[in-house]
Design a protein around this motif. Sequence first.
Motif, PDB file in Angstrom:
ATOM      1  N   LYS A  62       0.863  -1.184   0.000  1.00  0.00           N
ATOM      2  CA  LYS A  62       0.000   0.000   0.000  1.00  0.00           C
ATOM      3  C   LYS A  62       0.900   1.235   0.000  1.00  0.00           C
ATOM      4  N   ARG A  63       0.634   2.151  -0.935  1.00  0.00           N
ATOM      5  CA  ARG A  63       1.464   3.345  -1.062  1.00  0.00           C
ATOM      6  C   ARG A  63       0.586   4.562  -1.322  1.00  0.00           C
ATOM      7  N   SER A  64       1.126   5.729  -0.961  1.00  0.00           N
ATOM      8  CA  SER A  64       0.454   6.975  -1.336  1.00  0.00           C
ATOM      9  C   SER A  64       0.617   7.159  -2.850  1.00  0.00           C
ATOM     10  N   HIS A  65      -0.138   8.084  -3.422  1.00  0.00           N
ATOM     11  CA  HIS A  65      -0.017   8.344  -4.864  1.00  0.00           C
ATOM     12  C   HIS A  65       1.414   8.767  -5.212  1.00  0.00           C
ATOM     13  N   TRP A  66       2.014   9.598  -4.364  1.00  0.00           N
ATOM     14  CA  TRP A  66       3.383  10.051  -4.602  1.00  0.00           C
ATOM     15  C   TRP A  66       4.355   8.870  -4.577  1.00  0.00           C
ATOM     16  N   ALA A  68       3.679   5.699  -5.011  1.00  0.00           N
ATOM     17  CA  ALA A  68       3.401   4.790  -6.128  1.00  0.00           C
ATOM     18  C   ALA A  68       4.045   5.306  -7.417  1.00  0.00           C
ATOM     19  N   ALA A  69       3.921   6.608  -7.658  1.00  0.00           N
ATOM     20  CA  ALA A  69       4.540   7.193  -8.851  1.00  0.00           C
ATOM     21  C   ALA A  69       6.058   7.051  -8.796  1.00  0.00           C
ATOM     22  N   LYS A  70       6.634   7.238  -7.618  1.00  0.00           N
ATOM     23  CA  LYS A  70       8.082   7.123  -7.449  1.00  0.00           C
ATOM     24  C   LYS A  70       8.565   5.706  -7.757  1.00  0.00           C
ATOM     25  N   LYS A  72       7.135   3.445  -9.547  1.00  0.00           N
ATOM     26  CA  LYS A  72       6.958   3.145 -10.984  1.00  0.00           C
ATOM     27  C   LYS A  72       8.109   3.742 -11.790  1.00  0.00           C
ATOM     28  N   THR A  78       3.852  -3.664 -12.610  1.00  0.00           N
ATOM     29  CA  THR A  78       2.577  -4.178 -12.118  1.00  0.00           C
ATOM     30  C   THR A  78       2.368  -5.596 -12.642  1.00  0.00           C
TER      31      THR A  78
END
Length: 147
Positions: A62-66, A68-70, A72, A78
């Motif tokens: 589980k990650r914040s949007h920030w 998750a973007a980092k 990726k 995925t």
Amino acid sequence: MSALAIWDDMESPLKPVLDPRVFVEAKDAKTASEDDRQGAFVACMRRLARGCEVAANTNAAKRSHWAAAKVKREGLLTGRNDLDVKWAGRGVALIEFKDGKKMPEAEQIECLNRAVAMGFPVAIIRTPEGGFNWLRSIGAPVPEVRW
């Protein structure tokens, strides 16, 4: 049952088909979760198969949007398999862990199919015993264990 769970079990022309070269351990009626099964396998590997290195791919975190973007940008893929197992002599095997009933989701099937097409041994494993037996069958330095 949720709509997503129904989708996972459906035979659909939209859902990719698992490559037959991917080993799939038989389903079972045991109640242990996927996480518990994978944790038991990793613990057994680290204790008994010291000639192997087991590493997790933490896609489900589980990650914040920030965050998750980092990850990726850093290369998170995925659908990537749960574990990589390596051993001397360029041995590498890719394992996706599942509980006793589920099969991989569409993104996971696509990743597993790509990996097997590249020549990697790939398996869907449900139990530590199944993982040990499969790894031994492909030449990994894994001991025979009486379960």
